[in-house]
Structures are given as C-alpha cells and as structure tokens.
Design a protein around this motif. Structure first.
Motif, PDB file in Angstrom:
ATOM      1  N   THR A  45       7.504 -39.590  21.054  1.00 31.22           N
ATOM      2  CA  THR A  45       6.957 -38.115  20.001  1.00 31.22           C
ATOM      3  C   THR A  45       7.851 -38.711  18.645  1.00 31.22           C
ATOM      4  O   THR A  45       8.112 -39.530  18.305  1.00 31.22           O
ATOM      5  CB  THR A  45       8.221 -37.258  21.158  1.00 31.22           C
ATOM      6  OG1 THR A  45       8.118 -36.352  20.317  1.00 31.22           O
ATOM      7  CG2 THR A  45      10.119 -37.895  20.652  1.00 31.22           C
ATOM      8  N   ILE A  46       7.630 -37.195  18.341  1.00 30.57           N
ATOM      9  CA  ILE A  46       7.531 -36.822  16.807  1.00 30.57           C
ATOM     10  C   ILE A  46       8.786 -36.068  16.770  1.00 30.57           C
ATOM     11  O   ILE A  46       8.989 -35.117  17.418  1.00 30.57           O
ATOM     12  CB  ILE A  46       6.950 -37.138  16.102  1.00 30.57           C
ATOM     13  CG1 ILE A  46       5.675 -35.648  16.254  1.00 30.57           C
ATOM     14  CG2 ILE A  46       5.534 -38.192  15.838  1.00 30.57           C
ATOM     15  CD1 ILE A  46       6.367 -34.320  14.807  1.00 30.57           C
ATOM     16  N   GLU A  47       9.841 -36.130  15.421  1.00 30.04           N
ATOM     17  CA  GLU A  47      10.704 -35.287  15.078  1.00 30.04           C
ATOM     18  C   GLU A  47      10.470 -34.494  13.602  1.00 30.04           C
ATOM     19  O   GLU A  47      10.920 -35.929  13.546  1.00 30.04           O
ATOM     20  CB  GLU A  47      12.010 -35.965  15.742  1.00 30.04           C
ATOM     21  CG  GLU A  47      12.864 -34.871  16.359  1.00 30.04           C
ATOM     22  CD  GLU A  47      14.045 -35.862  16.664  1.00 30.04           C
ATOM     23  OE1 GLU A  47      15.371 -35.522  15.322  1.00 30.04           O
ATOM     24  OE2 GLU A  47      14.606 -35.388  17.762  1.00 30.04           O
ATOM     25  N   PHE A  48      10.268 -33.615  13.544  1.00 33.58           N
ATOM     26  CA  PHE A  48      10.669 -33.353  12.782  1.00 33.58           C
ATOM     27  C   PHE A  48      11.923 -31.822  12.366  1.00 33.58           C
ATOM     28  O   PHE A  48      12.577 -31.006  13.528  1.00 33.58           O
ATOM     29  CB  PHE A  48       9.543 -32.264  12.106  1.00 33.58           C
ATOM     30  CG  PHE A  48       9.558 -31.306  11.120  1.00 33.58           C
ATOM     31  CD1 PHE A  48       9.717 -32.024   9.980  1.00 33.58           C
ATOM     32  CD2 PHE A  48       9.942 -29.803  10.639  1.00 33.58           C
ATOM     33  CE1 PHE A  48       9.821 -31.571   8.368  1.00 33.58           C
ATOM     34  CE2 PHE A  48       9.984 -28.752   9.668  1.00 33.58           C
ATOM     35  CZ  PHE A  48       9.704 -29.640   8.621  1.00 33.58           C
ATOM     36  N   THR A  49      12.200 -32.831  11.970  1.00 33.07           N
ATOM     37  CA  THR A  49      13.973 -31.652  11.432  1.00 33.07           C
ATOM     38  C   THR A  49      14.091 -30.719   9.341  1.00 33.07           C
ATOM     39  O   THR A  49      14.022 -31.925   8.456  1.00 33.07           O
ATOM     40  CB  THR A  49      14.720 -31.980  11.483  1.00 33.07           C
ATOM     41  OG1 THR A  49      15.163 -32.988  11.366  1.00 33.07           O
ATOM     42  CG2 THR A  49      14.775 -31.881  13.389  1.00 33.07           C
ATOM     43  N   VAL A  50      14.449 -30.120   9.684  1.00 37.32           N
ATOM     44  CA  VAL A  50      15.351 -29.239   8.089  1.00 37.32           C
ATOM     45  C   VAL A  50      16.509 -29.179   8.572  1.00 37.32           C
ATOM     46  O   VAL A  50      16.657 -27.819   9.354  1.00 37.32           O
ATOM     47  CB  VAL A  50      14.275 -27.652   7.931  1.00 37.32           C
ATOM     48  CG1 VAL A  50      15.065 -27.216   6.805  1.00 37.32           C
ATOM     49  CG2 VAL A  50      13.041 -28.196   7.513  1.00 37.32           C
ATOM     50  N   VAL A  51      17.503 -29.738   7.813  1.00 37.63           N
ATOM     51  CA  VAL A  51      18.953 -29.616   8.166  1.00 37.63           C
ATOM     52  C   VAL A  51      19.532 -29.082   6.591  1.00 37.63           C
ATOM     53  O   VAL A  51      19.494 -29.529   5.938  1.00 37.63           O
ATOM     54  CB  VAL A  51      19.470 -31.208   8.600  1.00 37.63           C
ATOM     55  CG1 VAL A  51      20.838 -30.960   8.421  1.00 37.63           C
ATOM     56  CG2 VAL A  51      19.150 -31.152   9.617  1.00 37.63           C
ATOM     57  N   ASP A  52      19.951 -27.816   6.735  1.00 37.08           N
ATOM     58  CA  ASP A  52      21.160 -27.761   5.640  1.00 37.08           C
ATOM     59  C   ASP A  52      22.646 -27.350   5.931  1.00 37.08           C
ATOM     60  O   ASP A  52      22.785 -27.140   7.321  1.00 37.08           O
ATOM     61  CB  ASP A  52      20.659 -25.625   5.032  1.00 37.08           C
ATOM     62  CG  ASP A  52      20.029 -25.441   6.054  1.00 37.08           C
ATOM     63  OD1 ASP A  52      22.321 -24.909   6.713  1.00 37.08           O
ATOM     64  OD2 ASP A  52      19.746 -24.369   7.092  1.00 37.08           O
TER      65      ASP A  52
ATOM     66  N   GLY B  91       1.697 -28.168  22.271  1.00 39.28           N
ATOM     67  CA  GLY B  91       2.539 -28.771  23.451  1.00 39.28           C
ATOM     68  C   GLY B  91       3.966 -29.194  22.947  1.00 39.28           C
ATOM     69  O   GLY B  91       4.172 -30.039  23.519  1.00 39.28           O
ATOM     70  N   GLY B  92       4.770 -28.924  21.640  1.00 41.43           N
ATOM     71  CA  GLY B  92       6.128 -28.930  20.732  1.00 41.43           C
ATOM     72  C   GLY B  92       7.090 -28.649  21.656  1.00 41.43           C
ATOM     73  O   GLY B  92       7.365 -27.203  22.448  1.00 41.43           O
ATOM     74  N   ALA B  93       8.072 -28.889  21.558  1.00 37.08           N
ATOM     75  CA  ALA B  93       9.277 -27.747  22.102  1.00 37.08           C
ATOM     76  C   ALA B  93      10.279 -27.811  20.782  1.00 37.08           C
ATOM     77  O   ALA B  93      10.118 -28.514  19.620  1.00 37.08           O
ATOM     78  CB  ALA B  93      10.400 -29.538  22.660  1.00 37.08           C
ATOM     79  N   LEU B  94      11.062 -26.655  20.956  1.00 40.79           N
ATOM     80  CA  LEU B  94      11.613 -26.050  19.005  1.00 40.79           C
ATOM     81  C   LEU B  94      13.184 -27.225  19.075  1.00 40.79           C
ATOM     82  O   LEU B  94      14.218 -27.475  20.252  1.00 40.79           O
ATOM     83  CB  LEU B  94      11.887 -25.019  19.761  1.00 40.79           C
ATOM     84  CG  LEU B  94      11.228 -24.049  19.211  1.00 40.79           C
ATOM     85  CD1 LEU B  94      11.437 -22.356  19.720  1.00 40.79           C
ATOM     86  CD2 LEU B  94      11.096 -23.543  18.010  1.00 40.79           C
ATOM     87  N   ILE B  95      13.083 -27.228  18.304  1.00 38.39           N
ATOM     88  CA  ILE B  95      14.494 -28.378  17.458  1.00 38.39           C
ATOM     89  C   ILE B  95      15.495 -26.526  16.730  1.00 38.39           C
ATOM     90  O   ILE B  95      15.254 -26.517  16.016  1.00 38.39           O
ATOM     91  CB  ILE B  95      14.698 -28.774  17.368  1.00 38.39           C
ATOM     92  CG1 ILE B  95      14.033 -30.039  17.206  1.00 38.39           C
ATOM     93  CG2 ILE B  95      15.934 -29.662  17.042  1.00 38.39           C
ATOM     94  CD1 ILE B  95      13.965 -31.412  17.212  1.00 38.39           C
ATOM     95  N   PHE B  96      16.790 -26.502  17.904  1.00 41.68           N
ATOM     96  CA  PHE B  96      17.482 -25.496  17.230  1.00 41.68           C
ATOM     97  C   PHE B  96      19.491 -26.176  16.990  1.00 41.68           C
ATOM     98  O   PHE B  96      19.113 -25.426  18.411  1.00 41.68           O
ATOM     99  CB  PHE B  96      16.676 -24.222  17.737  1.00 41.68           C
ATOM    100  CG  PHE B  96      17.745 -22.610  16.946  1.00 41.68           C
ATOM    101  CD1 PHE B  96      18.475 -22.964  15.230  1.00 41.68           C
ATOM    102  CD2 PHE B  96      18.864 -22.119  17.647  1.00 41.68           C
ATOM    103  CE1 PHE B  96      19.338 -21.687  15.254  1.00 41.68           C
ATOM    104  CE2 PHE B  96      19.815 -21.688  17.114  1.00 41.68           C
ATOM    105  CZ  PHE B  96      19.897 -21.110  16.208  1.00 41.68           C
ATOM    106  N   GLU B  97      19.959 -25.848  16.252  1.00 38.79           N
ATOM    107  CA  GLU B  97      21.396 -25.121  16.440  1.00 38.79           C
ATOM    108  C   GLU B  97      21.931 -25.427  15.542  1.00 38.79           C
ATOM    109  O   GLU B  97      21.289 -25.661  13.986  1.00 38.79           O
ATOM    110  CB  GLU B  97      21.988 -27.433  16.722  1.00 38.79           C
ATOM    111  CG  GLU B  97      21.849 -28.421  15.932  1.00 38.79           C
ATOM    112  CD  GLU B  97      22.278 -29.760  16.223  1.00 38.79           C
ATOM    113  OE1 GLU B  97      23.471 -30.196  16.095  1.00 38.79           O
ATOM    114  OE2 GLU B  97      21.758 -29.963  17.814  1.00 38.79           O
TER     115      GLU B  97
END
Length: 173
Positions: free
Chosen positions: A102-109, A155-161
């Motif tokens: 899989t690939i993973e894209f994140t924006v972390v602040d 077909g993706g999944a969210l990333i949130f924390e």
C-alpha cells in the motif's frame, strides 16, 4: 482563488453525491508529483504564517491509477487545514510512503488538534470542531467530509489521529 475553485468543486461534488452522479475518473497518476505541485502552491502561505512546511518527495515513486483531480483536492484540503490550524512557529510534515502492499499519504502538524469530544464527529458533513470555528470562522465543514468520500470511493482508507493542543495527522492509505 485556488481555494475558491476547490470550495466550488466540493459543493458540486456534494450535489453529485445527492443525485448519485458522483463519479471517480481514474487515470495513471504520479502522486508524488501531484503532492509536490500542491505543496508549491501552499508554501508561500505557510511561510507568510511563520510555518515550516516540509515535503520530502520520494524518488522513483510508482504511478498509481486514481482520480487525479479529486485526490488533488484531498491533498490540498488536508495541507491547507494544517496551515490554518497551526500557530506561527509551527511545523507541518507532508509524507508519502510506498509500503510493500500500500501507499500512505499523511499531513502531520503540531497545531491546535481536535478536542476529544469532537473527534467522533469528524468527517461529518458541515461539522466543525469548536476550536476550529474560533481559529477559522470562514470554514464550511465540507472539505474533510468530501475527502472521506473521495478516499473511500477509490478503495482507500482514512488516516486520522489528533491530540488537543499537540497536533493532528490526516491522510489516507
């Protein structure tokens, strides 16, 4: 003007969702290049707000089959929110990783974060956390709602924390 274009696009897509005409139009896309273009557009705004915006573009990132226009809106929304909700002197890291399957894209602040009581309502149409309403009164609550729809439709999944007063991570895999 680009933000206005994306807002109008979100409103049109919302209308398409209601009428069943929301369509994903995939094509071969270099996600690393798309992200780089969006970061270039946002870098002056981030700098003007006293923020450090980092994107280490991966080398030899594979082309993907996705709706470039809609994924561009997702990237812009996540990054733009990070800029608005991170106080001066803050840092925003934009990451793109190619894992085995899989690939993973994140924006972390390291911005204001989302209060715990509000987190369960995130990604709901027109919902905005109380601290977000104070920090940016002009928001609509549509950006991350539409981001969720676009990610899931491809077909993706969210990333949130998020941790209040510590920052947030928004993204997709």
């Amino acid at each position: 003007s680009q933000r206005m274009v994306y807002l109008i696009s979100d409103l049109l897509n919302l209308s398409r969702l209601r009428t069943g005409k929301f369509i994903i139009e995939p094509k071969v896309t270099n996600l690393a290049d798309v992200i780089e273009g969006e970061v270039e557009q946002l870098s002056a705004n981030a700098k003007g707000r006293g923020l450090t915006l980092n994107y280490n573009k991966p080398k030899n990132f594979p082309d993907l089959y996705m709706d470039e226009t809609k994924i561009r809106q997702v990237i812009m929304n996540f990054a733009d929110n990070a800029i608005y909700y991170t106080p001066s002197g803050g840092k925003i890291d934009i990451n793109l990783v190619n894992n085995k399957d899989t690939i993973e894209f994140t924006v972390v602040d390291n911005g204001i974060g989302v209060p715990l009581a509000d987190q369960k309502h995130m990604f709901t149409k027109f919902y905005r956390a109380k601290n977000a309403q104070k920090a940016r009164p002009d928001g609509t609550g549509l950006g991350i709602f539409m981001a969720k729809k676009v990610i899931i439709a491809q077909g993706g999944a969210l990333i949130f924390e998020s941790k209040p007063d510590k920052g947030s991570t928004f993204g997709f895999s």
